[in-house]
Design a protein around this motif. Sequence first.
Motif, PDB file in Angstrom:
ATOM      1  N   LEU A 225      19.377 -36.586  33.231  1.00 25.82           N
ATOM      2  CA  LEU A 225      19.152 -36.933  31.830  1.00 25.82           C
ATOM      3  C   LEU A 225      19.904 -35.953  30.930  1.00 25.82           C
ATOM      4  N   THR A 226      20.217 -36.380  29.723  1.00 27.85           N
ATOM      5  CA  THR A 226      20.917 -35.524  28.762  1.00 27.85           C
ATOM      6  C   THR A 226      19.900 -34.674  28.012  1.00 27.85           C
ATOM      7  N   TYR A 227      19.766 -33.400  28.437  1.00 27.03           N
ATOM      8  CA  TYR A 227      18.856 -32.483  27.747  1.00 27.03           C
ATOM      9  C   TYR A 227      19.565 -31.901  26.528  1.00 27.03           C
ATOM     10  N   THR A 228      18.782 -31.334  25.606  1.00 28.83           N
ATOM     11  CA  THR A 228      19.378 -30.726  24.413  1.00 28.83           C
ATOM     12  C   THR A 228      19.107 -29.227  24.399  1.00 28.83           C
ATOM     13  N   GLY A 229      19.838 -28.516  23.575  1.00 25.80           N
ATOM     14  CA  GLY A 229      19.534 -27.117  23.289  1.00 25.80           C
ATOM     15  C   GLY A 229      18.468 -27.051  22.202  1.00 25.80           C
ATOM     16  N   LEU A 230      17.910 -25.866  21.979  1.00 29.79           N
ATOM     17  CA  LEU A 230      16.930 -25.654  20.906  1.00 29.79           C
ATOM     18  C   LEU A 230      17.219 -24.338  20.193  1.00 29.79           C
ATOM     19  N   VAL A 231      16.902 -24.284  18.910  1.00 23.06           N
ATOM     20  CA  VAL A 231      16.974 -23.019  18.168  1.00 23.06           C
ATOM     21  C   VAL A 231      15.625 -22.336  18.367  1.00 23.06           C
ATOM     22  N   ASN A 232      15.644 -21.093  18.868  1.00 27.44           N
ATOM     23  CA  ASN A 232      14.377 -20.423  19.193  1.00 27.44           C
ATOM     24  C   ASN A 232      13.808 -19.649  18.002  1.00 27.44           C
ATOM     25  N   LYS A 233      12.694 -18.956  18.242  1.00 25.70           N
ATOM     26  CA  LYS A 233      11.991 -18.219  17.183  1.00 25.70           C
ATOM     27  C   LYS A 233      12.881 -17.172  16.519  1.00 25.70           C
ATOM     28  N   ALA A 234      13.805 -16.601  17.293  1.00 24.82           N
ATOM     29  CA  ALA A 234      14.731 -15.586  16.760  1.00 24.82           C
ATOM     30  C   ALA A 234      15.877 -16.227  15.966  1.00 24.82           C
ATOM     31  N   GLY A 235      15.863 -17.580  15.885  1.00 25.64           N
ATOM     32  CA  GLY A 235      16.923 -18.270  15.137  1.00 25.64           C
ATOM     33  C   GLY A 235      18.200 -18.481  15.930  1.00 25.64           C
ATOM     34  N   LYS A 236      18.132 -18.244  17.247  1.00 27.99           N
ATOM     35  CA  LYS A 236      19.320 -18.385  18.103  1.00 27.99           C
ATOM     36  C   LYS A 236      19.290 -19.720  18.855  1.00 27.99           C
ATOM     37  N   PRO A 237      20.431 -20.441  18.891  1.00 24.80           N
ATOM     38  CA  PRO A 237      20.476 -21.641  19.730  1.00 24.80           C
ATOM     39  C   PRO A 237      20.527 -21.243  21.201  1.00 24.80           C
ATOM     40  N   GLN A 239      20.177 -22.653  25.478  1.00 27.05           N
ATOM     41  CA  GLN A 239      20.220 -23.759  26.438  1.00 27.05           C
ATOM     42  C   GLN A 239      19.084 -23.578  27.448  1.00 27.05           C
ATOM     43  N   PRO A 240      18.582 -24.681  28.039  1.00 25.87           N
ATOM     44  CA  PRO A 240      17.527 -24.540  29.042  1.00 25.87           C
ATOM     45  C   PRO A 240      18.085 -24.004  30.365  1.00 25.87           C
ATOM     46  N   THR A 241      17.939 -22.715  30.573  1.00 26.65           N
ATOM     47  CA  THR A 241      18.392 -22.068  31.811  1.00 26.65           C
ATOM     48  C   THR A 241      17.229 -21.230  32.351  1.00 26.65           C
ATOM     49  N   VAL A 242      17.285 -20.911  33.630  1.00 25.02           N
ATOM     50  CA  VAL A 242      16.240 -20.070  34.228  1.00 25.02           C
ATOM     51  C   VAL A 242      16.159 -18.737  33.493  1.00 25.02           C
ATOM     52  N   GLU A 243      17.310 -18.200  33.090  1.00 20.99           N
ATOM     53  CA  GLU A 243      17.342 -16.925  32.351  1.00 20.99           C
ATOM     54  C   GLU A 243      16.543 -17.050  31.037  1.00 20.99           C
ATOM     55  N   ALA A 244      16.719 -18.176  30.340  1.00 22.71           N
ATOM     56  CA  ALA A 244      16.011 -18.398  29.062  1.00 22.71           C
ATOM     57  C   ALA A 244      14.512 -18.602  29.289  1.00 22.71           C
ATOM     58  N   THR A 265       4.765 -20.931  24.532  1.00 25.07           N
ATOM     59  CA  THR A 265       5.692 -21.564  23.584  1.00 25.07           C
ATOM     60  C   THR A 265       6.056 -20.599  22.458  1.00 25.07           C
ATOM     61  N   ASP A 266       7.259 -20.790  21.895  1.00 22.88           N
ATOM     62  CA  ASP A 266       7.727 -20.084  20.691  1.00 22.88           C
ATOM     63  C   ASP A 266       7.628 -18.560  20.820  1.00 22.88           C
ATOM     64  N   GLN A 267       8.068 -18.045  21.969  1.00 25.71           N
ATOM     65  CA  GLN A 267       8.014 -16.602  22.214  1.00 25.71           C
ATOM     66  C   GLN A 267       9.181 -15.885  21.521  1.00 25.71           C
ATOM     67  N   PRO A 268       8.978 -14.599  21.151  1.00 21.16           N
ATOM     68  CA  PRO A 268      10.074 -13.836  20.556  1.00 21.16           C
ATOM     69  C   PRO A 268      11.179 -13.544  21.568  1.00 21.16           C
ATOM     70  N   GLY A 269      12.321 -13.078  21.077  1.00 15.53           N
ATOM     71  CA  GLY A 269      13.446 -12.715  21.953  1.00 15.53           C
ATOM     72  C   GLY A 269      14.633 -13.626  21.744  1.00 15.53           C
ATOM     73  N   ASP A 270      15.811 -13.028  21.631  1.00 13.85           N
ATOM     74  CA  ASP A 270      17.048 -13.779  21.374  1.00 13.85           C
ATOM     75  C   ASP A 270      17.345 -14.837  22.430  1.00 13.85           C
ATOM     76  N   LYS A 271      16.919 -14.566  23.677  1.00 14.15           N
ATOM     77  CA  LYS A 271      17.279 -15.473  24.770  1.00 14.15           C
ATOM     78  C   LYS A 271      16.155 -16.421  25.184  1.00 14.15           C
ATOM     79  N   SER A 272      14.987 -16.320  24.538  1.00 15.58           N
ATOM     80  CA  SER A 272      13.808 -17.087  24.971  1.00 15.58           C
ATOM     81  C   SER A 272      13.923 -18.589  24.719  1.00 15.58           C
ATOM     82  N   TRP A 273      13.616 -19.379  25.745  1.00 11.21           N
ATOM     83  CA  TRP A 273      13.520 -20.837  25.569  1.00 11.21           C
ATOM     84  C   TRP A 273      12.175 -21.138  24.913  1.00 11.21           C
TER      85      TRP A 273
END
Length: 337
Positions: A225-237, A239-244, A265-273
């Motif tokens: 399926l075509t997943y999307t990216g999200l802008v996180n709490k830190a305002g950074k776009p 991608q859904p990765t294991v690292e995120a 959900t909605d955790q802090p951190g530049d890399k957080s999904w």
Amino acid sequence: MNFIKTIVAAGLVAASATAAFAADITGAGATFPFPIYSKWADAYKKETGNGLNYQSIGSGGGIKQIQAKTVTFGASDAPLKAEQLEKDGLVQWPMVMGAIVPVVNIEGVKPGELVFDGETLASIYLGKITKWDDAAIKKLNPNVKLPSDAITVVRRSDGSGTTFNFTNYLSKASADWKSKVGEGTAVEWPVGVGAKGNEGVSGNISQTKNSIGYVEYAYAKQNKLTYTGLVNKAGKPVQPTVEAFQAAASNADWAKAPGYYVILTDQPGDKSWPITAATFILMHKDATDKAASQEAIKFFRWAFKSGGKAAEELDYIPMPDPVVQLIEKTWAAEIKS
């Protein structure tokens, strides 16, 4: 849909073996972890000869079945609060972590190409944004060619922990969503077509042009399926990765949470999904069938010890060792053998 058929088959193969044993392991609930529970069941049966019969019916159904004592364990991505656990005589712990991703079916749009923020996602699910070329979507995606077609919104029709985490996130990201709809395993959806389970939503999205839905990441990946990216709490776009997912999960303080009640959900951190979640197991402290209860604990102990690699292969996040040690202490203290 081949993936779904395969994992159902794996679950049924595991289930068929249980009849030969006095203590059947029966469970029901969340569809979110079904891909990994099926994989674990298959490997566990090969290794021990013992089977697991797990019905992927949604978290709401899993909670009802364990409360009614019709299964050895219930599974839910919406954790129960400590007061509810006490009232029902239940023990709860997190089994594995994963993530929920928005998925779309738009011609010419590739996985990860489209990005949403929580406010825009909430506006789509509120029915305020109805077309793909809406200014709010275009602003976030200036370089993506979007059609002027109407958006078909797909959501869950059953009691769902995936819905709980998705609506919990929308409530944090959008004051409008919080006041009008709120969070829960089932909510009064303002718009949308209902589908049962992560399986149903995946199938609906893959067959419906110009649709949007939300599923656990393993379903998105395996069903292409075509997943999307999200802008996180830190305002950074992101991608859904294991690292995120791991970045979000690293914020959890399991030791201080009564009944391991942690929402990721909605955790802090530049890399957080932003829509990361744990999935939980529910068992009776004083089970009627103590032999079955102990067999289930053996399976969960094996999954913690030997199932990490299989979890990672499906992009789930295994529970960290110190948390597993805490959980094992909880079993010893609270579940009567």
